[in-house]
Write an enzyme that holds these catalytic residues in place. Structure first.
Site, mmCIF file in Angstrom:
data_model
loop_
_atom_site.group_PDB
_atom_site.id
_atom_site.type_symbol
_atom_site.label_atom_id
_atom_site.label_comp_id
_atom_site.label_asym_id
_atom_site.label_seq_id
_atom_site.Cartn_x
_atom_site.Cartn_y
_atom_site.Cartn_z
ATOM 1 N N CYS A 126 3.489 -9.086 14.607
ATOM 2 C CA CYS A 126 4.859 -9.190 14.116
ATOM 3 C C CYS A 126 5.796 -8.349 14.993
ATOM 4 C CB CYS A 126 4.870 -8.691 12.686
ATOM 5 S SG CYS A 126 6.475 -8.323 12.086
ATOM 6 N N GLU A 159 -4.542 -9.299 4.339
ATOM 7 C CA GLU A 159 -3.950 -10.349 5.173
ATOM 8 C C GLU A 159 -5.053 -11.139 5.875
ATOM 9 O OE1 GLU A 159 -0.946 -9.145 8.090
ATOM 10 O OE2 GLU A 159 -1.665 -10.769 9.375
ATOM 11 N N HIS A 219 1.083 -10.148 2.205
ATOM 12 C CA HIS A 219 -0.118 -10.391 3.009
ATOM 13 C C HIS A 219 -0.630 -11.834 2.894
ATOM 14 C CE1 HIS A 219 -0.437 -6.195 3.648
ATOM 15 N NE2 HIS A 219 -0.834 -5.878 2.446
ATOM 16 N N HIS A 275 0.834 -1.203 0.000
ATOM 17 C CA HIS A 275 0.000 0.000 0.000
ATOM 18 C C HIS A 275 0.866 1.249 0.000
ATOM 19 C CE1 HIS A 275 -3.166 -2.782 1.799
ATOM 20 N NE2 HIS A 275 -3.464 -2.542 0.548
ATOM 21 N N ASN A 326 -0.712 -0.360 8.486
ATOM 22 C CA ASN A 326 0.303 -0.251 9.540
ATOM 23 C C ASN A 326 0.807 1.176 9.672
ATOM 24 O OD1 ASN A 326 3.309 -0.044 8.560
ATOM 25 N ND2 ASN A 326 2.257 -1.261 7.032
ATOM 26 N N THR A 349 -1.090 -9.374 11.783
ATOM 27 C CA THR A 349 0.305 -9.174 12.220
ATOM 28 C C THR A 349 0.659 -7.717 12.503
ATOM 29 O OG1 THR A 349 0.947 -9.142 9.912
ATOM 30 C CG2 THR A 349 1.282 -11.211 11.090
HETATM 31 S S1 SF4 Z 1 4.861 -6.358 9.121
HETATM 32 FE FE1 SF4 Z 1 5.794 -8.237 9.850
HETATM 33 S S2 SF4 Z 1 4.338 -9.811 9.251
HETATM 34 FE FE2 SF4 Z 1 3.815 -8.028 8.060
HETATM 35 S S3 SF4 Z 1 4.958 -8.290 6.181
HETATM 36 FE FE3 SF4 Z 1 6.230 -7.085 7.542
HETATM 37 S S4 SF4 Z 1 7.571 -8.587 8.562
HETATM 38 FE FE4 SF4 Z 1 5.852 -9.676 7.666
#
Ligand code: SF4
Length: 569
Positions: free
Chosen positions: A189, A125, A73, A41, A219, A161
């Protein structure tokens, strides 16, 4: 105003792996390349992929050909089967940490457990994870929704995650109290956790936080939210042009962080843009920083470094014409480096956006400077003798041909330019510097073989370490533009190891030369130069507080340092 860049800013392991996989496939395969859904994204990365003819499919056609990459994802298992069935070659880049959650859900779903996922059911995800729940999966995004869940005989609880760690702790506490027999797994994660706790800390210690990354990246949004929750001013931007400096007002310390899908070049650009605002506010220091950047962008510092290194090699051997040899090396390096920067503007757009802008703006002037300094270098070489003129001329021509199309075969690979030979750039630059800084003066001064070999190894090793280090920093942009540098061939970690080995060997070579009394009793002082570089590189790896521009300046200055050390020997 002080700018602090978060240690955790930028691509996480899973995103970097997926981006590397799709770029490697695009650089190495002649087949059409697709990503199933947007790879990440981030609008700038998506635009870059489009420019590389990496297309995107959102639905699976009945028939298809080419390579399809499954993003970090992950996808429901039936989608992967359908892609294979349609005839695509599937490249599965699902992050290993997401795979772990898929495995947990699959294992318990087989035994009849219900699956409760703490995450947004529309997030790719979570869509992929639900695919493993065998139709018995539920998603939760707030504490209020917990009370609406049916009472299951058995259930597993997992988190998306990139979920907020504080929120998931509350969820876990709720299940401990209301359904203690459910199996609750820690699936957030580590990279997300670290990023969130660092931004919390940075928000407390600074007056404002800039969070860089796609507005549709979950995120990144969460990172901005975590910063805002502390009460500190936090702004979420996709690129530096969006920064409202009035909003930052009197902030004295600004922290910059970025989501897991934000590439380095956007973070670098943001830092440079904010720093240039700061520069304008700080009169004297601003001029100093501007002068430093000018020396770096124009390669004047590097050229002075070539002079310093030549001076060091020539002086320890007691050569004549030391300053003429230094001038030849300076002019040659300036000429080649500027030409190289002009030719590599495309990858600089990703690695050094401000340098790319500078080279586009002053291209004609820089070409004149490059050709002028190349010609002046040849003139000075001619004054030292016909042999050194011929050597420098051959090296200058090789430098020009380096980027030109000259088709030949290397192993089973058809190569169109010398620079396409994997890892060639790092090695050839080091050898070219070795010749111009140590061999040319040695030939003119008819020096002995062993001292010549030692100074050549000293000079070549230092330049190899410097070039390989900068190649590691530029790995993202180089991969995008399909450059085959040493770190792309070996990987960043092995390249770091190699650089450290080379610098350690350099130290031993100098100490051995000192022990053998090849150049006089104080030559051991030159060992401080590779030691200085070694310490800098180790500090960089440990994410010390210096910015990458400061590291660049210090590393480039180490050749000048060699000249200064030689002057006191
Ligand atoms: S945030 Fe963590 S779980 Fe998600 S893609 Fe990145 S390393 Fe992998």
């Amino acid at each position: 105003m002080k700018i602090i860049v978060a240690k955790t800013a930028g691509f996480c392991m899973g995103v970097r792996r997926a981006v590397d996989m799709v770029l490697d496939a695009s650089n190495l395969s002649g087949e059409p390349i697709f990503t199933y859904g947007p790879l990440i994204h981030n609008p700038q990365v998506l635009e870059m992929l489009e420019n590389k003819n990496i297309s995107r499919i959102d639905t699976i056609p009945e028939r298809g050909e080419g390579i399809v990459l499954i993003r970090a994802h992950g996808v429901p298992p039936e989608d992967e089967k359908a892609l294979n069935k349609a005839g695509f070659t599937v490249l599965n880049a699902t992050c290993p940490r997401v795979v772990r959650v898929q495995v947990i859900i699959n294992r318990y779903a087989k035994k009849g457990y219900a699956t409760i996922i703490i995450g947004d059911k529309k997030h790719p995800e979570v869509v992929g994870l639900l695919g493993y729940a065998r139709g018995n999966g539920y998603t939760i995004t707030s504490m209020e929704q917990l009370a609406d869940l049916p009472a299951f005989e058995n259930a597993v609880v997992v988190a998306q995650t990139t979920q907020n760690t504080v929120f998931y702790e509350q969820i876990k506490a709720w299940f401990t109290q209301h359904a203690p027999h459910y199996k609750v797994f820690d699936t957030i994660c580590g990279s997300t956790e670290k990023r969130q706790s660092e931004v919390r800390q940075l928000a407390r210690e600074n007056d404002a936080v800039i969070v860089v990354g796609g507005k549709s990246s979950g995120n990144t949004r969460r990172l901005a939210q975590v910063a805002m929750e502390t009460g500190t001013l936090a702004i979420h931007i996709e690129d530096a042009a969006e920064i409202d400096y009035k909003l930052l007002g009197s902030a004295k310390r600004i922290a910059i962080t970025a989501g897991a899908s934000t590439p380095n070049w956007i973070i670098n650009d943001t830092c440079v843009q904010v720093a240039s605002k700061v520069k304008k506010q700080r009169f004297f220091l601003g001029y100093l920083v501007g002068f430093r950047d000018f020396l770096l962008k124009t390669n004047l510092l590097l050229a002075l470094g070539a002079g310093g290194l030549t001076y060091a090699c020539a002086r320890v051997q007691g050569f004549s014409l030391v300053f003429v040899h230094s001038a030849i090396a300076m002019l040659y390096v300036l000429s080649m480096q500027i030409l190289n920067n002009i030719i590599t503007i495309k990858s600089d757009t990703y690695n050094h956006p401000e340098r790319a802008v500078f080279y586009r703006k002053h291209q004609s002037l820089l070409k004149v400077l490059a050709l002028g300094s190349g010609a002046a270098g040849l003139y000075f070489a001619y004054t030292t003798g016909f042999v050194s003129f011929c050597i420098l001329l051959i090296m200058s021509l090789l430098g020009l041909f380096y980027n030109l199309n000259l088709p030949f075969v290397f192993g089973d690979k058809k190569i169109t330019r010398i620079k396409d030979v994997p890892g060639s750039k790092t090695i050839l630059i080091a050898i070219a510097w070795g010749i111009v800084t140590s061999l040319l003066p040695a030939i003119v001064n008819s020096c002995g073989f062993l001292p010549m070999l030692v100074t050549f190894a000293f000079s070549t090793g230092l330049v190899f370490a410097r070039t390989a280090f900068f190649d590691v920093l530029a790995i993202q942009g180089d991969r995008i533009t399909g450059k085959e540098t040493l770190p792309i061939l070996l990987g960043a970690q092995k390249s770091y190891l190699l650089i450290q080995y080379v610098l350690t060997i350099e130290i031993f070579i100098i100490l051995l030369a000192d022990w053998m009394d090849l150049f006089g009793s104080t030559v051991f002082l030159l060992a401080f130069v590779p030691l200085f570089m070694l310490l800098l590189i180790r500090l960089y790896k440990r994410d010390s507080l210096l910015s990458s521009r400061q590291y660049e300046f210090l590393i480039e200055s180490s050749f000048l340092f060699a000249g200064l050390v030689a002057a006191v020997i």
